[in-house]
Structure formats: C-alpha cells, structure tokens
Scaffold this motif. Structure first.
Motif: not given
Length: 127
Positions: A70-71, A73-74, A124
């Motif tokens: 969901t991120s 950046a990750v 996800h």
C-alpha cells in the motif's frame, strides 16, 4: 550489509525454498525473487530520465505488478534493494515481502531472515 552482500545472498535463493524469521518461526516459501535495481525510482522500476512516463510521475498509480504494497515508498525500496516474495505458511496465511537486506543466511534449502515475520511488508491482495 551492503547492497552487494544482499545481492550475493539473493543469488543463492531458489524458488520453493523455506523461509524462516530471526526467531526460527516459519514465514512461508519463496515464490518470487527480484534482484536489486538501485536506479529504479518507483515500484514499476521506472529509471531516472523516464519521468515523462505517467507511471514514473505517479508511482504505483498504474502498476498492477509486483510488489503489491500500500505504500509507494515501501514499494520503491523493495524494487531498489531487491526482495523475495514469500507465500504464506499455513499458520500465517499472509503473503509477505522480505528485502534482500533482511536475508541473513541461505543454506540447506532454507532462507533465514534477520528480522521477525511481523517486520516484513505485507502483500496487498486487493485490486
């Protein structure tokens, strides 16, 4: 650990290997291996200089591939550093990603991580 060390460890990983966390708890099995791409700027692996591409301008917005987190950046960190996608163990039921940096050892058909299962990025499943 340097990115080169992590890349060497990833090179020893094979699909189907068992993955355990730092406490020895099963995490699952390796189902995908992504080599590091230090020049990637987003989860799609768009390289510097391709910013006219909409996917590069809006990281993750048009990308249906891996990694599915969901991120943004990750996702970018996973692509830049390399990762393993891990199919869930029977006890966990959640697929996860381990950064190449999280791989402590690979031997005897087992990938040992330097972090607990809970520290891994969760895949996800939504569309």
């Amino acid at each position: 650990m340097t990115m080169l060390d992590a890349a060497r460890r990833l090179a020893a990983v094979r699909h189907g290997m068992t993955v355990i966390d730092c406490a020895g708890h099963p995490v699952g099995f390796v189902c995908a291996i992504k080599r590091p791409d230090p020049l990637a700027v987003n989860a799609a692996g768009q390289r510097i200089g391709q910013s006219s591409d909409l996917a590069a301008l809006l990281p993750g917005a048009l990308v249906a591939g891996e990694p599915r987190v969901t991120s943004p950046a990750v996702a970018a960190r996973l692509v830049q550093h390399g990762y393993l996608r891990i199919n869930a163990s029977r006890t966990d039921q959640v697929d996860r990603y381990a950064l190449a940096d999280d791989v402590a050892d690979v031997s005897d058909g087992v990938v040992r991580l330097s972090v607990p299962r809970e520290a891994l990025a969760v895949r996800h499943s939504g569309g």
